[in-house]
Design an enzyme around this catalytic site. Structure first.
Site, PDB file in Angstrom:
ATOM      1  N   LYS A  49     -20.626  -6.671  65.983  1.00 48.77           N
ATOM      2  CA  LYS A  49     -20.800  -5.835  64.457  1.00 48.77           C
ATOM      3  C   LYS A  49     -21.962  -5.525  64.923  1.00 48.77           C
ATOM      4  CE  LYS A  49     -17.018  -7.716  62.329  1.00 48.77           C
ATOM      5  NZ  LYS A  49     -16.297  -6.619  61.538  1.00 48.77           N
ATOM      6  N   SER A  71     -16.365 -12.177  71.155  1.00 47.59           N
ATOM      7  CA  SER A  71     -16.503 -11.455  70.071  1.00 47.59           C
ATOM      8  C   SER A  71     -17.890 -11.543  69.301  1.00 47.59           C
ATOM      9  CB  SER A  71     -15.675 -10.909  69.292  1.00 47.59           C
ATOM     10  OG  SER A  71     -15.404 -12.663  68.609  1.00 47.59           O
TER      11      SER A  71
END
Lengths: 334, 334
Positions: free
Chosen positions: B62, B318
């Protein structure tokens, strides 16, 4: 290769040997990242750069030395296979490197080696022979087997090609720091037999000749600290115990100490408890799995044993092969 | 920027936006390694390359989108500060990126967000406002606050600059594969709102136009799978629950789905149990800390949901922001 001043039989590796090792392992070993966390930096009051060798093939830096050692053998010698003795990380490294060259490997391992290290060594295709860490000589067992089989011993630390292979980490640290415009104020490296810190010290001789390099050892296994203090190789008490299974060598190597006594600024000691704290911090802030012995350099900073006071320090995290139960125990500190 | 064919107001990002994002984040984001384990490869019957975005700054991918988004704002707009809504990873990313630019950040976070994600968001210097994930609209709360403060919202996925930022992972995957002479047979990417997989799909359009890309979702949160199957954006049942807290978006984004419906080959579903197994495997074989949502792409391979049959597959891990207790629970499977 230079000749050691103490008249030892084996030659000391040099900076150029490290460069040659880097050529050999290129494309075979992982160029591990130099990780950092701004929150961790704030907590330690400086800049902590962690060289994440737990992300290396087989989960520790040992792959570099093992691969370089086996790659440097003549084809004929290599074909006879290799023998090694190791508490686990060098075992996996030699097993995996031998498998890449398609030659047989036999590893002499302590009976109390962590289960995943034993299992993985076998999974890489090596044969294993177990011994008692506190009553038997692994060197003797390995030498006997190697002689019988006409195989070559790949020593875990006291060999020029092993030291040169581990030193490739130092070349990477130098390049990674240079890319970010960083000159570290110190480099901290965990120390068992001393091959890793010796190799890194050789590698940093040219790019960072003035940067202080420290060995970090578990309490009770401070043989390198005492050897540096006295100028003579010291031995650990046979009754000493630590959870840092990767760092339990009885004394510094001849070659490694010859390099380390010239190049190291000093040695630091950390407790098992401080190693567990460092494992937890590495989990939370760097999202890496560090084994106890792999975490001692980070522990030296976190515990304040080596206070940062605004300085930038590289700590090598040497490996991540740890039993899940012990890892969960470390996480209970969070 | 191209105009979406469905007449939507916002423009779709393109491959060139991803390249521009890569320029913006250069030197600020970590170029994460592509990790591999020969033992894991043997276990899954193929070659599994794991893009370790858990090693990214703030512990998840992110950071890329957040940094790109904030960097792309005009200086005047940026000075007004940023507002974001997030279950935790985007929160930390926006907080850290805003801190780098020296602008204030306020993050709207669910009350049940994992404790470390909340604590870290605050530690990066952001103000936090809590809401109820199942009864309140985080978008409405954020919009109200942003309007009051004249701050800019940094959307977690449905924004061209966010998508382009996440896409930089795809450029790195392509470069890393090329360096090793690899053309992957598939790329698997976890999917909540779909920004990560959409960005990667854009980035791979040129280097790997024919490589199939799959979204991977937790069971019960298979909105993208059902949207791809029906061609219309679907919503998850409000009563659905999963430990994959990073992937609990109610439905695909407008922009992300517009990209994903054109570029994705399909979507896969994995259970929470399979995600925990994958976390344990990533610990043991790759020595990385994966959070549940971060592990679903690895889980798709390990569970046989996506059988390798000798193929080479890239799975994106991720993030690694996970509560220690849940991580220890995963390790009990070893």
């Amino acid at each position: 290769l230079a000749t050691p001043t103490d008249g030892g039989a084996a030659a000391l590796p040099t900076y150029d040997d490290v460069v040659r090792a880097a050529d050999r392992i290129e494309g075979h070993a992982v160029r591990t990242p130099l990780l950092e966390s701004s929150l961790l930096n704030r907590a330690v009051g400086g800049r902590l750069l962690v060289k994440a060798e737990n992300l290396q093939k087989t989960g520790s830096f040992k792959f570099r030395g093992a691969y370089n050692n086996i790659a440097a053998l003549s084809e004929g010698v290599r074909a006879g296979g290799v023998v090694a003795y190791s508490s686990g990380n060098h075992a996996q490294a030699v097993a995996a490197a031998a498998a890449l060259f398609g030659v047989p490997a036999l590893i002499v391992m302590p009976k109390d080696a962590p289960a995943p290290k034993l299992a993985n060594t076998r999974a890489y295709g090596a044969e294993t022979v177990l011994y008692d860490r506190y009553s038997e000589s692994r060197e003797e067992i390995a030498q006997e087997i190697a002689a019988e089989r006409r195989a070559t011993i790949v020593p875990p630390y006291d060999h020029p090609m092993t030291i040169a292979g581990q030193g490739t980490i130092g070349l990477e640290i130098a390049a990674q720091c240079a890319a970010d415009g960083i000159v570290p104020d110190a480099v901290l490296v965990c120390c068992g037999g001393g091959g890793l810190v010796a190799g890194i010290a050789l590698a940093l001789e040219r790019p960072f000749p003035k940067v202080p390099i420290y060995a970090v050892e578990p309490e009770g296994f401070d043989d390198t600290a005492r050897s540096l203090e006295t100028g003579v190789r010291q031995t650990n008490a046979p009754e000493a115990r630590s959870i840092c299974d990767a760092l339990l060598s009885p004394s510094p190597g001849e070659l490694t100490f010859e390099i380390n006594r010239r190049r190291l600024t000093g040695a630091l000691r950390v407790s098992d408890d401080q190693a567990l704290e460092a494992m937890a911090a590495a989990f939370a802030h760097l999202r890496i799995v560090a084994e106890p012995g792999g975490a001692v350099a980070i522990a030296a900073v976190l515990s304040g044993t080596f206070p940062l006071d605004g300085r930038t320090v590289v700590a090598v995290c040497s490996g991540g092969n740890v039993e899940p139960g012990l890892f969960s125990q470390a996480l209970e500190r969070l």
